[in-house]
Design an enzyme around this catalytic site. Structure first.
Site, short mmCIF file in Angstrom:
data_model
loop_
_atom_site.label_atom_id
_atom_site.label_comp_id
_atom_site.label_asym_id
_atom_site.label_seq_id
_atom_site.Cartn_x
_atom_site.Cartn_y
_atom_site.Cartn_z
N SER A 1 0.85 -1.29 -0.15
CA SER A 1 -0.28 0.22 0.10
C SER A 1 0.94 0.91 0.32
O SER A 1 0.54 2.18 -1.13
CB SER A 1 -0.89 0.04 1.04
OG SER A 1 -1.46 -0.97 1.26
N ARG B 1 -0.20 8.61 5.23
CA ARG B 1 -1.30 8.01 6.04
C ARG B 1 -2.42 8.33 6.06
O ARG B 1 -3.47 7.21 5.73
CB ARG B 1 -0.66 7.89 7.57
CG ARG B 1 -0.31 7.06 8.04
CD ARG B 1 0.22 5.99 9.75
NE ARG B 1 0.51 5.30 9.58
CZ ARG B 1 0.79 3.83 9.60
NH1 ARG B 1 -1.06 4.09 10.24
NH2 ARG B 1 0.74 2.84 10.29
N HIS C 1 -3.48 6.77 2.83
CA HIS C 1 -3.69 4.67 3.47
C HIS C 1 -5.10 4.50 3.54
O HIS C 1 -5.79 3.94 3.64
CB HIS C 1 -2.49 4.93 4.42
CG HIS C 1 -2.32 3.38 4.27
ND1 HIS C 1 -2.38 2.45 5.62
CD2 HIS C 1 -2.58 2.41 3.69
CE1 HIS C 1 -2.29 1.74 5.72
NE2 HIS C 1 -2.77 1.11 4.46
#
Ligand SMILES: C/C1=C2N=C(/C=C3N=C(/C(C)=C4\N[C@@](C)([C@@H]5N=C1[C@](C)(CCC(=O)O)[C@H]5CC(=O)O)[C@@](C)(CC(=O)O)[C@@H]4CCC(=O)O)[C@@](C)(CC(=O)O)[C@@H]\3CCC(=O)O)C(C)(C)[C@@H]/2CCC(=O)O
Length: 208
Positions: A15, A38, A41
């Protein structure tokens, strides 16, 4: 049989590699870039970078505050639940006052939402805290009003409420606020509790 990746760390590695390959992180300072990865993500949208806005010391100040033991003040339980406790550098308190029994009556008295009224219970913990608003635009507006009324100043504000009514406006109001609060926002309608928690988790620890 379905063929799919079952190794958690490998899923994470893939990812983050995909995000780094597809998102245009080049214009971001290193500390913001790590937080942006993040946040992306958490929502799967690599173009989120386009809407990120931040003050120069937002990540550094939030990180320093956490290291010195500052509490994390969250607008909703979903943000508080998303904070990974083991990443926190000083076993920091994660506070959400929305479900306090006094809040519905307070909201009725104040003529506002429960999310906004719940901030009244933050007052004695606001000084130097890290604030994370992932859901409620009214909470972010109320935070700014409280600062204008002289409430203690948090170290930094992650302001990423989501939605169609007040979300964009509350984030712009934070970014342009005369108090110069350190902030990290996602401009426009996008945001959400998962993005707020992911940003906090990234700030809490420099590891991916
Ligand atoms: C207007 C509100 C919005 N809520 C959105 C999206 C989601 N909210 C979820 C849940 C479970 C909760 N939302 C409340 C905070 C509730 N949501 C509101 C309010 C009516 C007003 C907030 C505001 O405008 O600032 C708010 C109630 C209040 O009086 O403050 C929640 C407290 C409602 C409740 O369950 O009682 C609750 C918070 C739960 C918690 O503590 O974690 C969703 C999961 C919706 C769902 O159940 O489907 C979702 C989560 C989104 C996220 O990522 O956080 C919007 C879209 C943000 C919307 C505000 C803007 C708009 O355009 O409508």
């Amino acid at each position: 049989m379905h063929q799919y990746e079952k190794d958690g760390p490998a899923i994470y590695r893939q990812s983050f590699a995909t995000i780094r390959a597809e998102a245009d992180l080049a214009g971001l300072p290193a500390d913001v870039s790590q937080v942006a990865v993040r946040m992306i993500h958490a929502c799967g949208m690599v173009d989120l970078v386009r809407d990120l806005a931040f003050s120069p010391n937002a990540v550094a100040d939030a990180r320093a505050a956490l290291r010195s033991g500052a509490p994390i003040l969250c607008d909703v339980a979903m943000v508080a639940s998303g904070v990974t406790r083991k990443r926190l550098p000083a076993d920091n308190d994660v506070v959400c006052t929305l479900s306090d029994p006094s809040v519905p009556e307070l909201a009725a008295k104040m003529g506002t939402t429960r999310s906004a009224a719940a901030l009244e219970l933050w007052r004695d913990r606001m000084e130097g805290a890290v604030v994370a608003v992932g859901n409620a635009p009214t909470a972010l507006f109320r935070l700014l009003e409280m600062i204008e009324e002289g409430a203690p100043r948090p170290a930094a504000v992650i302001g990423v409420p989501v939605g169609f009514v007040g979300a964009m406006e509350s984030k712009e109001a934070l970014a342009e606020h005369p108090s110069g609060l350190e902030h990290l926002i996602v401009r426009g309608r996008r945001g959400g509790s998962a993005i707020a928690a992911a940003a906090l988790n990234a700030i809490a620890s420099e590891e991916e």
